[in-house]
Scaffold this motif. Structure first.
Motif, PDB file in Angstrom:
ATOM      1  N   VAL A   1       1.783  -4.218   4.389  1.00  0.00           N
ATOM      2  CA  VAL A   1       0.804  -4.265   5.471  1.00  0.00           C
ATOM      3  C   VAL A   1       0.643  -5.728   5.872  1.00  0.00           C
ATOM      4  O   VAL A   1       0.216  -6.560   5.068  1.00  0.00           O
ATOM      5  CB  VAL A   1      -0.555  -3.675   5.042  1.00  0.00           C
ATOM      6  CG1 VAL A   1      -1.548  -3.732   6.203  1.00  0.00           C
ATOM      7  CG2 VAL A   1      -0.386  -2.245   4.539  1.00  0.00           C
TER       8      VAL A   1
ATOM      9  N   ILE B   1       4.345   0.521   1.190  1.00  0.00           N
ATOM     10  CA  ILE B   1       4.357  -0.053   2.539  1.00  0.00           C
ATOM     11  C   ILE B   1       3.811  -1.476   2.497  1.00  0.00           C
ATOM     12  O   ILE B   1       2.776  -1.723   1.876  1.00  0.00           O
ATOM     13  CB  ILE B   1       3.482   0.799   3.496  1.00  0.00           C
ATOM     14  CG1 ILE B   1       3.980   2.240   3.574  1.00  0.00           C
ATOM     15  CG2 ILE B   1       3.375   0.173   4.872  1.00  0.00           C
ATOM     16  CD1 ILE B   1       5.300   2.424   4.261  1.00  0.00           C
TER      17      ILE B   1
ATOM     18  N   SER C   1       0.340  -4.448  11.079  1.00  0.00           N
ATOM     19  CA  SER C   1       1.584  -3.691  11.220  1.00  0.00           C
ATOM     20  C   SER C   1       2.054  -3.285   9.831  1.00  0.00           C
ATOM     21  O   SER C   1       1.827  -3.990   8.847  1.00  0.00           O
ATOM     22  CB  SER C   1       2.657  -4.531  11.913  1.00  0.00           C
ATOM     23  OG  SER C   1       2.291  -4.783  13.241  1.00  0.00           O
ATOM     24  N   ARG C   2       2.723  -2.125   9.758  1.00  0.00           N
ATOM     25  CA  ARG C   2       3.138  -1.577   8.472  1.00  0.00           C
ATOM     26  C   ARG C   2       4.647  -1.386   8.449  1.00  0.00           C
ATOM     27  O   ARG C   2       5.223  -0.926   9.428  1.00  0.00           O
ATOM     28  CB  ARG C   2       2.406  -0.266   8.211  1.00  0.00           C
ATOM     29  CG  ARG C   2       0.885  -0.447   8.192  1.00  0.00           C
ATOM     30  CD  ARG C   2       0.128   0.861   8.181  1.00  0.00           C
ATOM     31  NE  ARG C   2       0.309   1.604   6.956  1.00  0.00           N
ATOM     32  CZ  ARG C   2      -0.413   1.410   5.843  1.00  0.00           C
ATOM     33  NH1 ARG C   2      -1.348   0.494   5.823  1.00  0.00           N
ATOM     34  NH2 ARG C   2      -0.190   2.129   4.777  1.00  0.00           N
TER      35      ARG C   2
ATOM     36  N   ASP D   1       0.850  -1.191   0.000  1.00  0.00           N
ATOM     37  CA  ASP D   1       0.000   0.000   0.000  1.00  0.00           C
ATOM     38  C   ASP D   1       0.881   1.235   0.000  1.00  0.00           C
ATOM     39  O   ASP D   1       1.476   1.576   1.018  1.00  0.00           O
ATOM     40  CB  ASP D   1      -0.914  -0.028   1.230  1.00  0.00           C
ATOM     41  CG  ASP D   1      -1.797   1.200   1.344  1.00  0.00           C
ATOM     42  OD1 ASP D   1      -2.082   1.840   0.305  1.00  0.00           O
ATOM     43  OD2 ASP D   1      -2.198   1.527   2.478  1.00  0.00           O
TER      44      ASP D   1
END
Length: 125
Positions: free
Chosen positions: A62, A60, A68-69, A57
């Motif tokens: 996910v 990032i 958690s990212r 995303d």
């Protein structure tokens, strides 16, 4: 001692995408941006669950388990435990789900691209 492994070709990883594979008994998560590749242990540091279903995303990763990212090229944690099984929970309950664990990034391995081949380095004791 450092062990060097050819894990795949650069073109085996979609630009902007990820690839999961096992090398020398290690489950890896690879991420590509142009000619750059990053290699991580394929496990979220929260509970050690696989990141193979992680969504990407806006640069990032996910975590599919607890949200958690992580920056997909550095592995740096950008947001810790947000929910359960894709359901975001209120901020006040997130510490409970974290089970007392402090935020941490993905375990990163040295990685380089040489003549279109992706090489990952592991430390051996």
């Amino acid at each position: 001692m450092t062990m060097k492994h050819k894990v795949c070709e650069l073109t085996d990883i979609d630009d902007g995408g990820k690839k999961c594979l096992t090398v020398d008994g290690r489950n890896l998560l690879l991420s590509r941006e142009g000619d750059q590749v990053s290699a991580f242990d394929n496990r979220c540091p929260h509970l050690g669950l696989s990141m193979s279903r992680a969504k990407v995303d806006n640069g990032i990763f996910v975590c599919p388990w607890h949200g958690s990212r992580f920056d997909r090229m550095s592995g740096e944690n950008t947001d810790w435990v947000q929910g359960v099984a894709g359901i975001t929970l209120p901020r006040w309950s997130q510490k409970l789900i974290a089970l007392g664990k402090e935020p941490q990034g993905l375990t990163r391995h040295r990685c380089e691209v040489i003549e279109n081949a992706v090489w990952v380095y592991f430390e051996r004791e």
